[in-house]
Design a protein around this motif. Structure first.
Motif, mmCIF file in Angstrom:
data_model
loop_
_atom_site.group_PDB
_atom_site.id
_atom_site.type_symbol
_atom_site.label_atom_id
_atom_site.label_comp_id
_atom_site.label_asym_id
_atom_site.label_seq_id
_atom_site.Cartn_x
_atom_site.Cartn_y
_atom_site.Cartn_z
ATOM 1 N N LEU B 60 0.845 -1.182 0.000
ATOM 2 C CA LEU B 60 0.000 0.000 0.000
ATOM 3 C C LEU B 60 0.888 1.242 0.000
ATOM 4 O O LEU B 60 0.624 2.219 -0.693
ATOM 5 C CB LEU B 60 -0.893 -0.014 1.253
ATOM 6 C CG LEU B 60 -1.927 1.078 1.388
ATOM 7 C CD1 LEU B 60 -2.949 0.994 0.264
ATOM 8 C CD2 LEU B 60 -2.647 0.988 2.724
ATOM 9 N N GLY B 61 1.982 1.161 0.768
ATOM 10 C CA GLY B 61 2.928 2.263 0.844
ATOM 11 C C GLY B 61 3.487 2.648 -0.512
ATOM 12 O O GLY B 61 3.729 3.821 -0.776
ATOM 13 N N GLU B 62 3.658 1.652 -1.375
ATOM 14 C CA GLU B 62 4.203 1.954 -2.697
ATOM 15 C C GLU B 62 3.255 2.817 -3.523
ATOM 16 O O GLU B 62 3.689 3.634 -4.324
ATOM 17 C CB GLU B 62 4.550 0.657 -3.431
ATOM 18 C CG GLU B 62 5.727 -0.026 -2.757
ATOM 19 C CD GLU B 62 6.200 -1.269 -3.481
ATOM 20 O OE1 GLU B 62 5.628 -1.612 -4.526
ATOM 21 O OE2 GLU B 62 7.152 -1.884 -2.985
ATOM 22 N N HIS B 63 1.960 2.641 -3.294
ATOM 23 C CA HIS B 63 0.973 3.508 -3.942
ATOM 24 C C HIS B 63 1.213 4.952 -3.519
ATOM 25 O O HIS B 63 1.185 5.868 -4.318
ATOM 26 C CB HIS B 63 -0.448 3.145 -3.484
ATOM 27 C CG HIS B 63 -1.060 2.029 -4.258
ATOM 28 N ND1 HIS B 63 -1.563 2.203 -5.520
ATOM 29 C CD2 HIS B 63 -1.246 0.730 -3.947
ATOM 30 C CE1 HIS B 63 -2.038 1.045 -5.953
ATOM 31 N NE2 HIS B 63 -1.857 0.135 -5.016
ATOM 32 N N PHE B 64 1.421 5.126 -2.211
ATOM 33 C CA PHE B 64 1.597 6.456 -1.639
ATOM 34 C C PHE B 64 2.807 7.157 -2.237
ATOM 35 O O PHE B 64 2.791 8.350 -2.478
ATOM 36 C CB PHE B 64 1.804 6.353 -0.126
ATOM 37 C CG PHE B 64 0.535 6.250 0.645
ATOM 38 C CD1 PHE B 64 -0.238 5.118 0.572
ATOM 39 C CD2 PHE B 64 0.126 7.289 1.455
ATOM 40 C CE1 PHE B 64 -1.407 5.017 1.293
ATOM 41 C CE2 PHE B 64 -1.038 7.201 2.183
ATOM 42 C CZ PHE B 64 -1.810 6.063 2.107
ATOM 43 N N ARG B 65 3.863 6.401 -2.440
ATOM 44 C CA ARG B 65 5.108 6.987 -2.901
ATOM 45 C C ARG B 65 5.006 7.572 -4.309
ATOM 46 O O ARG B 65 5.883 8.297 -4.752
ATOM 47 C CB ARG B 65 6.222 5.936 -2.854
ATOM 48 C CG ARG B 65 7.181 6.159 -1.708
ATOM 49 C CD ARG B 65 8.121 4.983 -1.564
ATOM 50 N NE ARG B 65 7.650 4.100 -0.507
ATOM 51 C CZ ARG B 65 7.870 4.327 0.778
ATOM 52 N NH1 ARG B 65 8.575 5.360 1.163
ATOM 53 N NH2 ARG B 65 7.399 3.509 1.695
ATOM 54 N N LYS B 66 3.931 7.226 -4.997
ATOM 55 C CA LYS B 66 3.774 7.731 -6.363
ATOM 56 C C LYS B 66 3.138 9.123 -6.392
ATOM 57 O O LYS B 66 3.111 9.778 -7.421
ATOM 58 C CB LYS B 66 2.914 6.759 -7.179
ATOM 59 C CG LYS B 66 3.647 5.485 -7.526
ATOM 60 C CD LYS B 66 2.750 4.546 -8.315
ATOM 61 C CE LYS B 66 3.239 3.117 -8.199
ATOM 62 N NZ LYS B 66 2.126 2.156 -8.262
ATOM 63 N N LEU B 67 2.585 9.561 -5.254
ATOM 64 C CA LEU B 67 1.971 10.884 -5.192
ATOM 65 C C LEU B 67 3.068 11.913 -4.988
ATOM 66 O O LEU B 67 3.816 11.833 -4.026
ATOM 67 C CB LEU B 67 0.978 10.954 -4.032
ATOM 68 C CG LEU B 67 -0.055 9.821 -3.918
ATOM 69 C CD1 LEU B 67 -0.883 10.003 -2.653
ATOM 70 C CD2 LEU B 67 -0.937 9.802 -5.142
ATOM 71 N N MET B 68 3.181 12.881 -5.905
ATOM 72 C CA MET B 68 4.290 13.826 -5.828
ATOM 73 C C MET B 68 3.844 15.232 -5.419
ATOM 74 O O MET B 68 2.752 15.683 -5.764
ATOM 75 C CB MET B 68 4.988 13.905 -7.195
ATOM 76 C CG MET B 68 5.479 12.558 -7.724
ATOM 77 S SD MET B 68 6.595 11.702 -6.567
ATOM 78 C CE MET B 68 8.071 12.686 -6.796
ATOM 79 N N VAL B 69 4.732 15.919 -4.707
ATOM 80 C CA VAL B 69 4.491 17.291 -4.265
ATOM 81 C C VAL B 69 4.060 18.159 -5.446
ATOM 82 O O VAL B 69 3.105 18.934 -5.356
ATOM 83 C CB VAL B 69 5.768 17.863 -3.598
ATOM 84 C CG1 VAL B 69 5.702 19.377 -3.508
ATOM 85 C CG2 VAL B 69 5.961 17.247 -2.219
ATOM 86 N N ARG B 70 4.757 17.996 -6.570
ATOM 87 C CA ARG B 70 4.480 18.746 -7.799
ATOM 88 C C ARG B 70 2.983 18.763 -8.167
ATOM 89 O O ARG B 70 2.461 19.772 -8.629
ATOM 90 C CB ARG B 70 5.307 18.099 -8.917
ATOM 91 C CG ARG B 70 4.941 18.417 -10.328
ATOM 92 C CD ARG B 70 5.808 17.603 -11.294
ATOM 93 N NE ARG B 70 7.239 17.702 -11.050
ATOM 94 C CZ ARG B 70 7.989 18.748 -11.367
ATOM 95 N NH1 ARG B 70 7.444 19.798 -11.955
ATOM 96 N NH2 ARG B 70 9.284 18.742 -11.110
#
Lengths: 203, 203
Positions: B60-70
Motif C-alpha cells: 500500500l505504501g508503494e501507492h503512496f510513494r507515487k503521489l508527488m508534491v508537484r
C-alpha cells in the motif's frame, strides 16, 4: 480483455470467457483467480463472473474505511466559557493544540475555539484578560463533531468540507441531548495516519 | 503455507514448492500467480520464487510513494519582512491560510510565520502595527521545506516530524544558494488527499 468481456456480457461463466478468447478454461484459471481475489470481479456459483464495478482506487478506499475514529483519537484540550481569551491562548500553547473545546460540568460540549478565533479577537484593542471565551467561541449546535464508531475517512471529509482544523469526538448522553467530549481528531491526526500508512506501519 | 516455504527456502522453483505441498505444479499455478502479481513474491526465470519481504501495508505504501508534491501543491501566501504583524494577520485571514512565507525580491524565501507565531506576538502589549514580521518569524536556514520532485509522503513526514502545519515548496536557484518559493503543502493538503484516496478519486 477479460474485464471488458465480463463488463459487457456478465454474468458469464469461465467456460464462456475462455471460448471468447479461444483459450482453455485451465489457461484462464489463474487470471480469473487474480481478478476475483483482487476484487475486480465477483463470482457466484452456478451464475458465473460479473463485474464488481470497483476500480483499483475504490478497493484502496475500502482499506481506508476500516480505520476508525475510536482507534486514532487523541486527548482533547478543554476550557470553560468563563476562561479569559488570554488564558485560553496560554492553554493552547501549553497543550500544543490549535483548537480548544469549551465544556461545562461533566465534560458536556458547549463550544469550540480555534487559533483563528483567538487571533481575530486578539487584534482588537481590548484587554484579553477581560474577554471570556464564551463571547468569541463557536457555539452548539453549530459545531461539527464525530463519533467513536465513525470512520477516520468520514471525519477527514468533515474537516475538509467544514474548513476546520479539528473535530471533537463526542458521545451522546443517554439522559439528554447533551454530548460529552471524549476525544479529538485533527488534520494532524490524519497527516500522521497518512504517514503511517505510507510507511507500512498501519492498516 | 506457500509464503512460509518461500520465506524459509527461497529461491525455490514452483516444482519444488509443489513437491513440499504434495500438489501438482498446475494446481499451484493460480496461487503463485496471485502471490507474484500482488507483490508478495518475486519470480526470476531459471532461479525460482523468492520472498519480496513486503507486507500488505508495504505494498500500500508503494501507492503512496507515487503521489508527488508537484501534483498537489497549492499557491503560497506570502508577505515581506517589513510587513507589520497586524497586516500579516489580515493577509492570513484574507488568503485563508495558517502560514505565510516571508520572501524578498524574486520570491526568495527568507522566513516563515505561522498563526501560532502571530498569536504569541499579539499577546504582548505592543502595537501590532509597529512590529515587523521579520522580528517574529522563523528565519532561513532554520526552515523545513520540500521540493517539487519529492513524494507527498516525505512532505507529510516532515510536517509531523517538525511539528509544523505547512511547508514551503522551493526551487533552488542555479546562480546561488537561494530558494524560490513555488508552492505550499500543508496538513490540509494531506487531509484532502487522504479523503480523495479514501473515496477512490485519486491515485
Amino acid at each position: 480483455m477479460i474485464l471488458r468481456i465480463v463488463k459487457d456480457e456478465g454474468p458469464i461463466t469461465g467456460e464462456q470467457i475462455a471460448e471468447r478468447l479461444s483459450l482453455t478454461r485451465a489457461t484462464l484459471r489463474p487470471d480469473l483467480a487474480i481478478l476475483t481475489m483482487s476484487g475486480y470481479l465477483d463470482a457466484r456459483p452456478r451464475v458465473g463472473y460479473f463485474y464488481s464495478g470497483k476500480t483499483g482506487s475504490q478497493l484502496l478506499g475500502e482499506h481506508f474505511r476500516k480505520l476508525m475514529v475510536r482507534d486514532y483519537k487523541s486527548v482533547p484540550a478543554v476550557c470553560q466559557e468563563e476562561t479569559s481569551v488570554y488564558d485560553a491562548i496560554c492553554t493552547m500553547f501549553l497543550e500544543d493544540v490549535g483548537t480548544l473545546f469549551v465544556v461545562k460540568e461533566g465534560g458536556i460540549l458547549t463550544g469550540v475555539i480555534s487559533r483563528k478565533d483567538l487571533l481575530k479577537s486578539s487584534m482588537g484593542s481590548q484587554d484579553l484578560q477581560n474577554i471570556p471565551v464564551g463571547v468569541v467561541m463557536s457555539r452548539m449546535p453549530n459545531i461539527v463533531s464525530c463519533h467513536l464508531d465513525e470512520s477516520l475517512l468520514d471525519a477527514a471529509a468533515k474537516l475538509i468540507r467544514n474548513q476546520v482544523d479539528s473535530l471533537p469526538v463526542v458521545k451522546e448522553r443517554e439522559e439528554s441531548d447533551h454530548f460529552e467530549v471524549v476525544g479529538r481528531i485533527s488534520k494532524t491526526t490524519i497527516t500522521r495516519v497518512f504517514v503511517e500508512m505510507g510507511l507500512g506501519k498501519s492498516v
